[in-house]
Design an enzyme around this catalytic site. Structure first.
Site, PDB file in Angstrom:
ATOM      1  N   ASN A 103       0.894  -1.136  -0.154  1.00  0.00           N
ATOM      2  CA  ASN A 103      -0.133  -0.027  -0.031  1.00  0.00           C
ATOM      3  C   ASN A 103       0.845   1.262  -0.001  1.00  0.00           C
ATOM      4  O   ASN A 103       2.050   1.165   0.445  1.00  0.00           O
ATOM      5  CB  ASN A 103      -0.903   0.108   1.528  1.00  0.00           C
ATOM      6  N   HIS A 105       1.073   5.188   1.449  1.00  0.00           N
ATOM      7  CA  HIS A 105       0.380   5.898   2.690  1.00  0.00           C
ATOM      8  C   HIS A 105       0.913   7.424   2.461  1.00  0.00           C
ATOM      9  O   HIS A 105       2.177   7.475   2.579  1.00  0.00           O
ATOM     10  CB  HIS A 105       0.554   5.174   3.813  1.00  0.00           C
ATOM     11  N   SER A 132       5.045   6.768   2.220  1.00  0.00           N
ATOM     12  CA  SER A 132       5.555   5.481   2.298  1.00  0.00           C
ATOM     13  C   SER A 132       4.741   4.235   1.634  1.00  0.00           C
ATOM     14  O   SER A 132       3.649   4.421   1.910  1.00  0.00           O
ATOM     15  CB  SER A 132       5.572   5.043   3.835  1.00  0.00           C
ATOM     16  N   ASP A 141      -1.528   0.385   8.567  1.00  0.00           N
ATOM     17  CA  ASP A 141      -0.305   1.197   8.239  1.00  0.00           C
ATOM     18  C   ASP A 141       0.858   0.721   9.105  1.00  0.00           C
ATOM     19  O   ASP A 141       1.778   1.468   9.367  1.00  0.00           O
ATOM     20  CB  ASP A 141      -0.626   2.540   8.319  1.00  0.00           C
TER      21      ASP A 141
END
Length: 184
Positions: A103, A105, A132, A141
């Site tokens: 992912n 972020h 990130s 996260d």
């Protein structure tokens, strides 16, 4: 042979577009969304990419995720890249794809997990913000950070002006980190 990537998105999909346009060591096998009318889905279809949409409304979460899982597997997806996908994945879904979901972020993790990252960085008086790319785990996260890009916070920045510059950094960072991730 390139690894097959599935991209999950919820909206316009600008990070998805960057991943598609910079695909070198991976092939985008499927673009999926929880919003059938997402602009990113139309963009992907216009480019001949396979797409899948399923609204989660009125469907138990397990059934909704089972439909996405089946579509990803049918497309031969090996790695999932979340690109503006605004739904939390269940622990069961993450476990089925453990170590194969990444992912992007909009903060320098571990700072500012969750939402409103730009406003929080400005309010804290930070000199830099950024983005990130991380491995998705059951912790929000909280997975291994694979790469980061810093963006200075300028005098007079608002959450919106900072977000625009961070998004530009995301478009450079995410495709390169994904390319490295699929070849390791």
């Amino acid at each position: 042979m390139n690894r097959k990537v599935g991209i999950l998105l919820s909206g316009r999909g600008s990070n998805m577009m960057a991943l598609v346009e910079h695909a070198r060591s991976y092939d985008v096998a499927l673009v999926a969304s929880d919003k059938p009318d997402a602009a990113g889905i139309a963009w992907a279809r216009d480019r001949g990419l396979a797409t899948f949409t399923q609204s989660p409304k009125g469907i138990p979460k397990a059934d909704y995720e089972a439909a996405i899982d089946a579509a990803l597997r049918a497309a031969g997806v090996e790695v999932i890249a979340l690109a503006g996908y605004m739904r939390l994945l269940s622990d069961d879904f993450v476990a089925r794809w453990r170590g194969r979901i990444i992912n992007i972020h909009p903060s320098l993790l571990p700072k500012y997990k969750g939402l409103d990252t730009h406003a929080r960085a400005i309010a804290a008086g930070d000199a830099v913000a950024g983005c990130s790319v991380h491995v998705v785990t059951e912790e929000l996260d909280g997975g291994e950070v694979l790469g980061q890009a810093e963006v200075p916070i300028l005098p007079g920045d608002t959450a919106d002006t900072l977000a625009a510059r961070v998004l530009a950094a995301e478009h450079g960072l995410y495709p390169s980190v994904l390319a490295d991730f699929v070849t390791r």
